[in-house]
Design a protein around this motif. Structure first.
Motif, PDB file in Angstrom:
ATOM      1  N   HIS A 203       0.437  -1.370  -0.227  1.00 10.69           N
ATOM      2  CA  HIS A 203       0.069   0.818   0.281  1.00 10.69           C
ATOM      3  C   HIS A 203       0.932   1.194   0.127  1.00 10.69           C
ATOM      4  O   HIS A 203       1.594   1.320   0.585  1.00 10.69           O
TER       5      HIS A 203
ATOM      6  N   LEU B  46      -0.229   4.797  -0.840  1.00  6.75           N
ATOM      7  CA  LEU B  46      -0.721   5.926  -0.844  1.00  6.75           C
ATOM      8  C   LEU B  46      -0.291   7.071  -0.001  1.00  6.75           C
ATOM      9  O   LEU B  46      -0.778   6.981   1.332  1.00  6.75           O
TER      10      LEU B  46
ATOM     11  N   SER C  49      -7.746   8.176  -7.417  1.00  2.42           N
ATOM     12  CA  SER C  49      -7.217   7.632  -7.468  1.00  2.42           C
ATOM     13  C   SER C  49      -7.103   7.170  -6.301  1.00  2.42           C
ATOM     14  O   SER C  49      -6.342   8.075  -5.245  1.00  2.42           O
TER      15      SER C  49
ATOM     16  N   GLU D  81      -2.838   3.119  -4.569  1.00  7.00           N
ATOM     17  CA  GLU D  81      -1.196   2.929  -5.341  1.00  7.00           C
ATOM     18  C   GLU D  81      -0.623   1.306  -4.729  1.00  7.00           C
ATOM     19  O   GLU D  81      -0.685   1.485  -3.501  1.00  7.00           O
TER      20      GLU D  81
ATOM     21  N   ASP E  72       3.462  -0.830 -11.528  1.00  4.23           N
ATOM     22  CA  ASP E  72       2.207   0.261 -10.631  1.00  4.23           C
ATOM     23  C   ASP E  72       0.845   0.287 -10.969  1.00  4.23           C
ATOM     24  O   ASP E  72       0.822   0.761 -11.525  1.00  4.23           O
TER      25      ASP E  72
ATOM     26  N   LYS F 145      -2.579   1.035  -9.780  1.00  2.00           N
ATOM     27  CA  LYS F 145      -3.799   1.838  -9.114  1.00  2.00           C
ATOM     28  C   LYS F 145      -5.305   1.980  -9.436  1.00  2.00           C
ATOM     29  O   LYS F 145      -5.429   1.153  -9.800  1.00  2.00           O
TER      30      LYS F 145
ATOM     31  N   ALA G 173      -0.127   2.276 -13.840  1.00  2.00           N
ATOM     32  CA  ALA G 173      -0.559   2.690 -13.731  1.00  2.00           C
ATOM     33  C   ALA G 173       1.186   2.966 -14.547  1.00  2.00           C
ATOM     34  O   ALA G 173       1.638   4.109 -15.676  1.00  2.00           O
TER      35      ALA G 173
ATOM     36  N   ALA H 146      -8.779   0.304  -0.852  1.00  2.00           N
ATOM     37  CA  ALA H 146      -9.347   1.577  -1.667  1.00  2.00           C
ATOM     38  C   ALA H 146     -10.686   2.193  -1.008  1.00  2.00           C
ATOM     39  O   ALA H 146     -10.512   2.999  -1.784  1.00  2.00           O
TER      40      ALA H 146
END
Length: 196
Positions: A15, A17, A61, A64, A91, A93, A124, A167
């Motif tokens: 994770h 983000l 998004s 990520e 990567d 997303k 991504a 998410a």
């Protein structure tokens, strides 16, 4: 040379983000909030269009992840035979189209329930320099290799419950940050649908 194991698939989601995303959302919310709140009448009635304007971001998004995986290239003449194993780094997303978020408003109980669209997975970036093969240097076009790796990453990501859970949690936090000032000003509270 390639030294990855062939007996098991490597799936590692991390994770990633950034806290800056939530911070940016709070800034956006502060920009939208006053404009929308000024349009709320003395009756303190909330409308869906007001809330939709407050989250007016084309795409968000919400998470990520870094994914290290192994894709298989099957023989064209013998579909059951693996011609080549491909290790890659991608990567991933996860996000939604914010314009697809809807709001159910209960004026009697002063609650607003956001209705979330389907969360989608997108690749991504795929690092072409991190691709390796067993056997080495197969006679396969790079374009085909990239397509295989991206399809594999999307397939694995779609099977990850943790990815979607993270998410969705982030998405809810972002929406709350954007609409809470408006709701609180009008005396409403946000109510999420219970998971069946």
């Amino acid at each position: 040379g390639a030294s990855f194991p062939l007996t098991q698939r490597q799936m590692k989601f991390y994770h990633a983000l950034a806290a800056a995303l939530v911070l940016a959302v709070l800034v956006v919310g502060s920009l939208f909030g006053p404009n929308v709140m000024n349009k709320i009448g003395k009756e303190n009635v909330i409308t869906s269009s007001q809330l939709e304007k407050a989250i007016d971001i084309s795409q968000l998004s919400t998470a990520e992840f870094v994914y290290n995986g192994i894709a298989e290239k099957y023989d064209d003449d013998k579909p059951e035979k693996v011609e080549c194993y491909i290790a890659y780094h991608a990567d991933v997303k996860v996000g939604i189209q914010m314009e697809d978020v809807e709001f159910e408003i209960d004026e009697e109980n002063k609650t607003v329930t956001p209705i979330l669209p389907e969360i989608s997975v997108n690749i991504a970036a795929l690092d072409e320099n991190e691709i390796s093969y067993i056997p080495k240097n197969p006679d396969i076009p790079l374009k085909e290799i990239i397509v295989l790796c991206k399809e594999d990453a999307v397939r694995e990501a779609n099977d990850s419950k943790k990815l979607y859970q993270t998410a969705e949690e982030n998405l809810k936090a972002v929406i709350e940050a954007l609409v809470s000032p408006i709701l609180e000003h009008a005396g409403y509270t946000i109510k999420w649908q219970s998971v069946s």
